[in-house]
Design a protein around this motif. Structure first.
Motif, PDB file in Angstrom:
ATOM      1  N   ASP A  36      19.407   2.436   5.849  1.00  0.00           N
ATOM      2  CA  ASP A  36      20.371   3.450   6.409  1.00  0.00           C
ATOM      3  C   ASP A  36      20.418   4.487   5.156  1.00  0.00           C
ATOM      4  O   ASP A  36      20.572   4.072   3.894  1.00  0.00           O
ATOM      5  CB  ASP A  36      21.758   3.261   6.985  1.00  0.00           C
ATOM      6  CG  ASP A  36      22.411   4.613   7.642  1.00  0.00           C
ATOM      7  OD1 ASP A  36      21.562   5.320   7.689  1.00  0.00           O
ATOM      8  OD2 ASP A  36      23.287   4.321   8.090  1.00  0.00           O
ATOM      9  N   ILE A  37      20.469   5.884   5.243  1.00  0.00           N
ATOM     10  CA  ILE A  37      20.687   6.838   4.121  1.00  0.00           C
ATOM     11  C   ILE A  37      21.792   7.722   4.888  1.00  0.00           C
ATOM     12  O   ILE A  37      21.674   8.181   5.839  1.00  0.00           O
ATOM     13  CB  ILE A  37      19.436   7.840   4.021  1.00  0.00           C
ATOM     14  CG1 ILE A  37      18.091   7.054   3.633  1.00  0.00           C
ATOM     15  CG2 ILE A  37      19.635   8.714   3.154  1.00  0.00           C
ATOM     16  CD1 ILE A  37      18.299   6.346   2.354  1.00  0.00           C
ATOM     17  N   SER A  58       0.832  -1.220  -0.015  1.00  0.00           N
ATOM     18  CA  SER A  58       0.040  -0.086   0.077  1.00  0.00           C
ATOM     19  C   SER A  58       0.868   1.339  -0.035  1.00  0.00           C
ATOM     20  O   SER A  58       0.401   2.264  -0.523  1.00  0.00           O
ATOM     21  CB  SER A  58      -1.072   0.029   1.197  1.00  0.00           C
ATOM     22  OG  SER A  58      -0.277  -0.033   2.284  1.00  0.00           O
ATOM     23  N   THR A  59       2.018   1.290   0.617  1.00  0.00           N
ATOM     24  CA  THR A  59       3.109   2.167   0.366  1.00  0.00           C
ATOM     25  C   THR A  59       4.394   1.586  -0.291  1.00  0.00           C
ATOM     26  O   THR A  59       4.729   0.519   0.014  1.00  0.00           O
ATOM     27  CB  THR A  59       3.383   2.812   1.730  1.00  0.00           C
ATOM     28  OG1 THR A  59       3.836   1.856   2.614  1.00  0.00           O
ATOM     29  CG2 THR A  59       2.029   3.173   2.345  1.00  0.00           C
ATOM     30  N   HIS A  60       5.003   2.631  -0.714  1.00  0.00           N
ATOM     31  CA  HIS A  60       6.488   2.419  -1.416  1.00  0.00           C
ATOM     32  C   HIS A  60       7.482   3.272  -0.788  1.00  0.00           C
ATOM     33  O   HIS A  60       7.220   4.273  -0.419  1.00  0.00           O
ATOM     34  CB  HIS A  60       6.361   2.662  -2.970  1.00  0.00           C
ATOM     35  CG  HIS A  60       5.588   1.747  -3.617  1.00  0.00           C
ATOM     36  ND1 HIS A  60       5.704   0.554  -4.074  1.00  0.00           N
ATOM     37  CD2 HIS A  60       4.156   2.055  -3.920  1.00  0.00           C
ATOM     38  CE1 HIS A  60       4.661  -0.136  -4.743  1.00  0.00           C
ATOM     39  NE2 HIS A  60       3.840   0.965  -4.760  1.00  0.00           N
ATOM     40  N   ARG A  61       8.705   2.547  -0.484  1.00  0.00           N
ATOM     41  CA  ARG A  61       9.957   3.331  -0.150  1.00  0.00           C
ATOM     42  C   ARG A  61      10.516   3.819  -1.503  1.00  0.00           C
ATOM     43  O   ARG A  61      10.875   2.826  -2.266  1.00  0.00           O
ATOM     44  CB  ARG A  61      10.833   2.343   0.649  1.00  0.00           C
ATOM     45  CG  ARG A  61      10.125   1.985   1.909  1.00  0.00           C
ATOM     46  CD  ARG A  61      10.844   0.775   2.588  1.00  0.00           C
ATOM     47  NE  ARG A  61      10.320   0.371   4.061  1.00  0.00           N
ATOM     48  CZ  ARG A  61       9.467  -0.485   4.116  1.00  0.00           C
ATOM     49  NH1 ARG A  61       9.017  -1.068   3.000  1.00  0.00           N
ATOM     50  NH2 ARG A  61       8.995  -0.821   5.129  1.00  0.00           N
ATOM     51  N   VAL A  62      10.886   5.060  -1.408  1.00  0.00           N
ATOM     52  CA  VAL A  62      11.273   5.525  -2.432  1.00  0.00           C
ATOM     53  C   VAL A  62      12.631   6.506  -2.104  1.00  0.00           C
ATOM     54  O   VAL A  62      12.637   7.325  -1.225  1.00  0.00           O
ATOM     55  CB  VAL A  62      10.614   6.696  -3.350  1.00  0.00           C
ATOM     56  CG1 VAL A  62      11.223   7.207  -4.556  1.00  0.00           C
ATOM     57  CG2 VAL A  62       9.174   5.823  -3.713  1.00  0.00           C
ATOM     58  N   VAL A  63      13.967   6.294  -2.575  1.00  0.00           N
ATOM     59  CA  VAL A  63      15.098   6.974  -2.377  1.00  0.00           C
ATOM     60  C   VAL A  63      15.145   7.656  -3.676  1.00  0.00           C
ATOM     61  O   VAL A  63      15.089   7.562  -4.668  1.00  0.00           O
ATOM     62  CB  VAL A  63      16.465   5.813  -2.653  1.00  0.00           C
ATOM     63  CG1 VAL A  63      17.626   6.911  -2.353  1.00  0.00           C
ATOM     64  CG2 VAL A  63      16.187   5.039  -1.241  1.00  0.00           C
ATOM     65  N   VAL A  64      15.033   8.999  -3.189  1.00  0.00           N
ATOM     66  CA  VAL A  64      15.177  10.187  -4.271  1.00  0.00           C
ATOM     67  C   VAL A  64      16.779  10.696  -4.857  1.00  0.00           C
ATOM     68  O   VAL A  64      17.657  10.745  -3.735  1.00  0.00           O
ATOM     69  CB  VAL A  64      14.530  11.548  -3.963  1.00  0.00           C
ATOM     70  CG1 VAL A  64      14.589  12.649  -5.116  1.00  0.00           C
ATOM     71  CG2 VAL A  64      13.049  11.150  -3.775  1.00  0.00           C
ATOM     72  N   VAL A  65      16.926  10.185  -6.056  1.00  0.00           N
ATOM     73  CA  VAL A  65      18.366  10.345  -6.528  1.00  0.00           C
ATOM     74  C   VAL A  65      18.419  11.570  -7.512  1.00  0.00           C
ATOM     75  O   VAL A  65      17.331  11.445  -8.254  1.00  0.00           O
ATOM     76  CB  VAL A  65      18.689   9.071  -7.244  1.00  0.00           C
ATOM     77  CG1 VAL A  65      20.350   9.183  -7.390  1.00  0.00           C
ATOM     78  CG2 VAL A  65      18.486   7.882  -6.237  1.00  0.00           C
TER      79      VAL A  65
END
Length: 85
Positions: A67-68, A43-50
């Motif tokens: 970790d980011i 229902s939700t997505h984890r998104v790394v903005v690049v």
């Protein structure tokens, strides 16, 4: 991001991000993971903005974020720099 916030534009997934349309890419697709081995759509997505080389953002959909860390990254062409990447 909510799964419902993801839209299709010209056959690609996109999302409204900071007042702009941001393209999305699935890491699993880039790695060649067959859809049959992937779990159901969450229902939700984890998104790394690049940011790409032209400094345009895109979202990388991942299964999990441990970790980011923000680090400067300088990519070059081996022929230009003489270094191996």
């Amino acid at each position: 991001f909510s799964h419902d916030a993801i839209e299709m534009a010209q056959g690609s997934e996109v999302i409204q991000y900071r007042g702009r349309i941001m393209p999305l890419r699935r890491l699993s697709d880039s790695l060649g993971v067959p859809r049959s081995f992937q779990s159901e759509e969450p229902s939700t997505h984890r998104v790394v903005v690049v940011r790409d080389r032209a400094d345009r953002p895109f979202g990388l959909i991942v299964d999990q974020i441990d970790d980011i860390v923000e680090v400067p990254l300088a990519l070059g062409n081996r022929r230009d720099s003489g270094e191996t990447l």
